[in-house]
Design an enzyme around this catalytic site. Sequence first.
Site, mmCIF file in Angstrom:
data_model
loop_
_atom_site.group_PDB
_atom_site.id
_atom_site.type_symbol
_atom_site.label_atom_id
_atom_site.label_comp_id
_atom_site.label_asym_id
_atom_site.label_seq_id
_atom_site.Cartn_x
_atom_site.Cartn_y
_atom_site.Cartn_z
ATOM 1 N N LYS A 28 0.844 -1.201 0.000
ATOM 2 C CA LYS A 28 0.000 0.000 0.000
ATOM 3 C C LYS A 28 0.872 1.242 0.000
ATOM 4 O O LYS A 28 0.610 2.207 -0.727
ATOM 5 C CB LYS A 28 -0.905 -0.003 1.230
ATOM 6 N N GLY A 101 -5.229 7.305 4.900
ATOM 7 C CA GLY A 101 -4.332 8.353 5.357
ATOM 8 C C GLY A 101 -3.315 8.753 4.299
ATOM 9 O O GLY A 101 -3.004 9.940 4.145
ATOM 10 N N ARG A 130 -8.286 12.091 12.031
ATOM 11 C CA ARG A 130 -6.870 11.794 11.850
ATOM 12 C C ARG A 130 -6.067 13.074 11.637
ATOM 13 O O ARG A 130 -6.529 14.021 10.997
ATOM 14 C CB ARG A 130 -6.663 10.810 10.694
ATOM 15 N N SER A 174 2.176 11.848 12.491
ATOM 16 C CA SER A 174 2.189 10.892 11.382
ATOM 17 C C SER A 174 3.355 11.192 10.455
ATOM 18 O O SER A 174 3.545 12.341 10.032
ATOM 19 C CB SER A 174 0.883 10.967 10.584
ATOM 20 N N GLN A 176 3.449 10.367 7.495
ATOM 21 C CA GLN A 176 2.894 10.676 6.171
ATOM 22 C C GLN A 176 2.874 12.177 5.899
ATOM 23 O O GLN A 176 2.925 12.601 4.747
ATOM 24 C CB GLN A 176 1.487 10.094 6.047
ATOM 25 N N ASP A 327 2.832 -0.697 12.345
ATOM 26 C CA ASP A 327 1.703 -1.369 11.697
ATOM 27 C C ASP A 327 1.636 -2.848 12.061
ATOM 28 O O ASP A 327 0.579 -3.473 11.937
ATOM 29 C CB ASP A 327 1.783 -1.226 10.168
ATOM 30 N N ARG A 358 -5.859 2.132 18.008
ATOM 31 C CA ARG A 358 -5.436 0.737 17.904
ATOM 32 C C ARG A 358 -5.015 0.141 19.241
ATOM 33 O O ARG A 358 -5.216 -1.057 19.484
ATOM 34 C CB ARG A 358 -4.320 0.606 16.855
ATOM 35 N N ARG A 399 -6.508 -3.905 10.177
ATOM 36 C CA ARG A 399 -5.429 -4.605 10.869
ATOM 37 C C ARG A 399 -5.928 -5.324 12.130
ATOM 38 O O ARG A 399 -5.385 -6.359 12.509
ATOM 39 C CB ARG A 399 -4.286 -3.646 11.194
ATOM 40 N N LYS A 430 -9.752 -2.557 2.880
ATOM 41 C CA LYS A 430 -8.912 -1.362 2.870
ATOM 42 C C LYS A 430 -7.557 -1.647 2.247
ATOM 43 O O LYS A 430 -7.016 -0.816 1.502
ATOM 44 C CB LYS A 430 -8.734 -0.827 4.296
#
Length: 445
Positions: A28, A101, A130, A174, A176, A327, A358, A399, A430
């Site tokens: 991903k 995300g 998020r 994050s 990202q 992850d 999570r 997940r 996803k």
Amino acid sequence: MAVSYPDPLAVKPYTRPVSGTVEVPGSKSITNRMLILACMADHPVTLTGALFSDDSHHMVDCLKKLGFKVHADDEARSIRVHGTSGVIPAEQASLYVGVAGTAARFLTAFCASRKGGEFTLDGTEQMRKRPMKGLLDALEQQGTGIKSNEGFFPATLSPAGLKGGNVQLEASASTQLLSALLMVAPLASQDMTIEVSGGAEKKPFVRLTQELMYQFGQPKQEVEDLGAGRVLLTVKAGVPYSIPETVAIEPDASAASYFLSLPLVVGGTVTVRGLHSDSLQGDYAYTHVLKDLGAAIEETSEGTSSTMSVKDLPGSGIHDDFWPISDTFLTLAAIAPLLKGPTRIDGIGHTRHQESDRIAAMASELIKLGQWVEDGKDYLEIQPSLIVPSEVLTYEDHRVAMSFGILGCFNLYGDGSPWLTIRDPGCCAKTFPDFFNTLEQLRTA
């Protein structure tokens, strides 16, 4: 093709050791990065072995709304993008990213690179929770007009292009956020010097972004340590991406973690085809965790395999920092009830703000399974106890579903009778729509 599962789904335990080879979807992380980077080529780029899931579907759909020509071939697992040297054709677009995300952060930065226009980005209720503020603040410094919900989605951008120069980015929430800014920085009018706080520059997913940039012609970024957890990253402007006409996507290392863990639950050997230690993905390091738990990890030309003898099950507990490979922490947490000693997982505080909280999700479901659990701001500790059959809630988090799917393969009653059910197994769409079918095919192989 959409995959449909019963809801709830009863997981069928394995009655004998596993022996087989699996193919997991394309990464991903690499697929969605390459979809953005392909737009910056000056020619069509074909991605082979690409991920076909909700996350990549949202990215492809959004790129089409931005005016890019994109052709996705599900059967061939390839996506062809007609690059425009990074120029976004559409002047206006409303983009929906679901809970992806990567799509949210990468598209936001990409839209800010356009000189003029208006773009609105939104997602699910969970996506609206998020973190986006660090990136939105940085893009405002670059000249983009932004209206948002106090730093969260929905957000409307009125871009004026990226001016470059100095920009501050808080990226602790994050990685990202940093990856998004790095990938578009070469489109700026002048070199961009990013002052990063939060330690994101050290994380594997940022290094993945940088390696892809270097691989496709970008100069190595200059790094200056400012102390107090801050660094300066300098990205050269005006250097075009040099991307070949075809790029192969690696198998997803995060998805591989489930199947490489399966031998610790049922014994036997699983090989993940095409996954190797030279992977760009930091989550390959999860194999070191499996070694510490007693699994034999072997790499061949075919891929990476994990082996555990039934007589050696279960392995001991473990105490490890999962900050670089967060992850995969759910994979370990879900099988912790089968281990001999306590399992403590540190460095995962940021995962409270992902597809679900999570840490809270795993703690809640493990307690229902009869385990002693302690969870803190940044850690999860599990003391294995007698397992209580349970129905696992998945919190719309792929997940959570896949991790407990592996635990459910344990033959608790000794006769192959299901004892664990998964609510909303379809949330796996996803990143891995065919996950439970793949698990069943291994069971019957």
